[in-house]
Design an enzyme around this catalytic site. Sequence first.
Site, PDB file in Angstrom:
ATOM      1  CB  ILE A  31      40.239  31.242  41.119  1.00 22.09           C
ATOM      2  CG1 ILE A  31      40.877  31.881  39.898  1.00 22.09           C
ATOM      3  CG2 ILE A  31      38.761  30.942  40.896  1.00 22.09           C
ATOM      4  CD1 ILE A  31      40.948  30.945  38.702  1.00 22.09           C
ATOM      5  CG  ASN A  87      29.775  25.372  50.437  1.00 18.81           C
ATOM      6  OD1 ASN A  87      29.202  25.711  51.470  1.00 18.81           O
ATOM      7  ND2 ASN A  87      30.525  26.218  49.742  1.00 18.81           N
ATOM      8  CB  VAL A  96      34.934  22.275  42.857  1.00 23.78           C
ATOM      9  CG1 VAL A  96      36.059  21.284  42.550  1.00 23.78           C
ATOM     10  CG2 VAL A  96      35.109  23.545  42.027  1.00 23.78           C
ATOM     11  CG  HIS A 100      36.664  22.576  48.063  1.00 24.11           C
ATOM     12  ND1 HIS A 100      35.936  21.776  47.193  1.00 24.11           N
ATOM     13  CD2 HIS A 100      35.963  23.729  48.171  1.00 24.11           C
ATOM     14  CE1 HIS A 100      34.864  22.429  46.779  1.00 24.11           C
ATOM     15  NE2 HIS A 100      34.851  23.609  47.361  1.00 24.11           N
ATOM     16  CG  HIS A 102      35.294  27.330  50.988  1.00 27.72           C
ATOM     17  ND1 HIS A 102      35.430  28.125  49.878  1.00 27.72           N
ATOM     18  CD2 HIS A 102      34.521  26.290  50.597  1.00 27.72           C
ATOM     19  CE1 HIS A 102      34.772  27.601  48.851  1.00 27.72           C
ATOM     20  NE2 HIS A 102      34.210  26.476  49.270  1.00 27.72           N
TER      21      HIS A 102
HETATM   22  P1  AMP Z   1      32.338  25.258  46.309  1.00 28.43           P
HETATM   23  O1  AMP Z   1      31.275  26.191  45.785  1.00 28.43           O
HETATM   24  O2  AMP Z   1      32.292  25.051  47.794  1.00 28.43           O
HETATM   25  O3  AMP Z   1      32.378  23.967  45.526  1.00 28.43           O
HETATM   26  O4  AMP Z   1      33.700  26.035  46.082  1.00 28.43           O
HETATM   27  C1  AMP Z   1      34.462  25.954  44.931  1.00 28.43           C
HETATM   28  C2  AMP Z   1      35.486  27.047  45.042  1.00 28.43           C
HETATM   29  O5  AMP Z   1      36.547  26.748  44.167  1.00 28.43           O
HETATM   30  C3  AMP Z   1      34.952  28.425  44.660  1.00 28.43           C
HETATM   31  O6  AMP Z   1      35.149  29.318  45.740  1.00 28.43           O
HETATM   32  C4  AMP Z   1      35.780  28.792  43.431  1.00 28.43           C
HETATM   33  O7  AMP Z   1      36.081  30.167  43.378  1.00 28.43           O
HETATM   34  C5  AMP Z   1      37.015  27.948  43.614  1.00 28.43           C
HETATM   35  N1  AMP Z   1      37.708  27.590  42.394  1.00 28.43           N
HETATM   36  C6  AMP Z   1      37.184  27.050  41.268  1.00 28.43           C
HETATM   37  N2  AMP Z   1      38.134  26.846  40.346  1.00 28.43           N
HETATM   38  C7  AMP Z   1      39.302  27.238  40.918  1.00 28.43           C
HETATM   39  C8  AMP Z   1      40.656  27.275  40.489  1.00 28.43           C
HETATM   40  N3  AMP Z   1      41.002  26.850  39.253  1.00 28.43           N
HETATM   41  N4  AMP Z   1      41.591  27.740  41.327  1.00 28.43           N
HETATM   42  C9  AMP Z   1      41.247  28.172  42.559  1.00 28.43           C
HETATM   43  N5  AMP Z   1      39.996  28.153  43.037  1.00 28.43           N
HETATM   44  C10 AMP Z   1      39.034  27.698  42.227  1.00 28.43           C
END
Ligand code: AMP
Length: 114
Positions: A31, A87, A96, A100, A102
């Site tokens: 996002i 991360n 989050v 996941h 990246h």
């Molecule tokens: P991290 O900091 O590695 O936990 O990455 C979390 C990622 O999730 C960040 O790059 C956010 O921009 C992305 N993110 C959070 N909420 C959403 C969402 N609803 N849809 C898509 N990406 C998201």
Amino acid sequence: MSDCIFCKIRDGQVPARAVHRDEQCMAIEDINPQAPTHLLVIPLEHIPTVNDLTVDHRALVGHLYLTAAKLARQRGIADNGYRLVMNTHRDAGQTVFHIHLHVLGGRPLEWPPG
Ligand code: AMP
Ligand code: ZN
């Protein structure tokens, strides 16, 4: 787990720009993209951090990487190059807590990251 944004996206309770889904994982557009291509490859299973992985997740983790490589080829960034990042906790900036991968590419990426 019930307030996990990625579980909600998995369950269709929160919209996302999905680019892939199979029986083990999904991939969505980030996002807040940090590069021309910024995808997140997310296991369907809620796993909070890399620290919570067990040997039972070995095949799943391999599948996340293979999916990321396939998506990079689809995006046309495979040959120029891209970065895969997972991360973990505060010092790495995890926000989050559902793991996941990246997938970042489409421009030269600085190294080391900030
Ligand atoms: P991290 O900091 O590695 O936990 O990455 C979390 C990622 O999730 C960040 O790059 C956010 O921009 C992305 N993110 C959070 N909420 C959403 C969402 N609803 N849809 C898509 N990406 C998201
Ligand atoms: Zn979750």
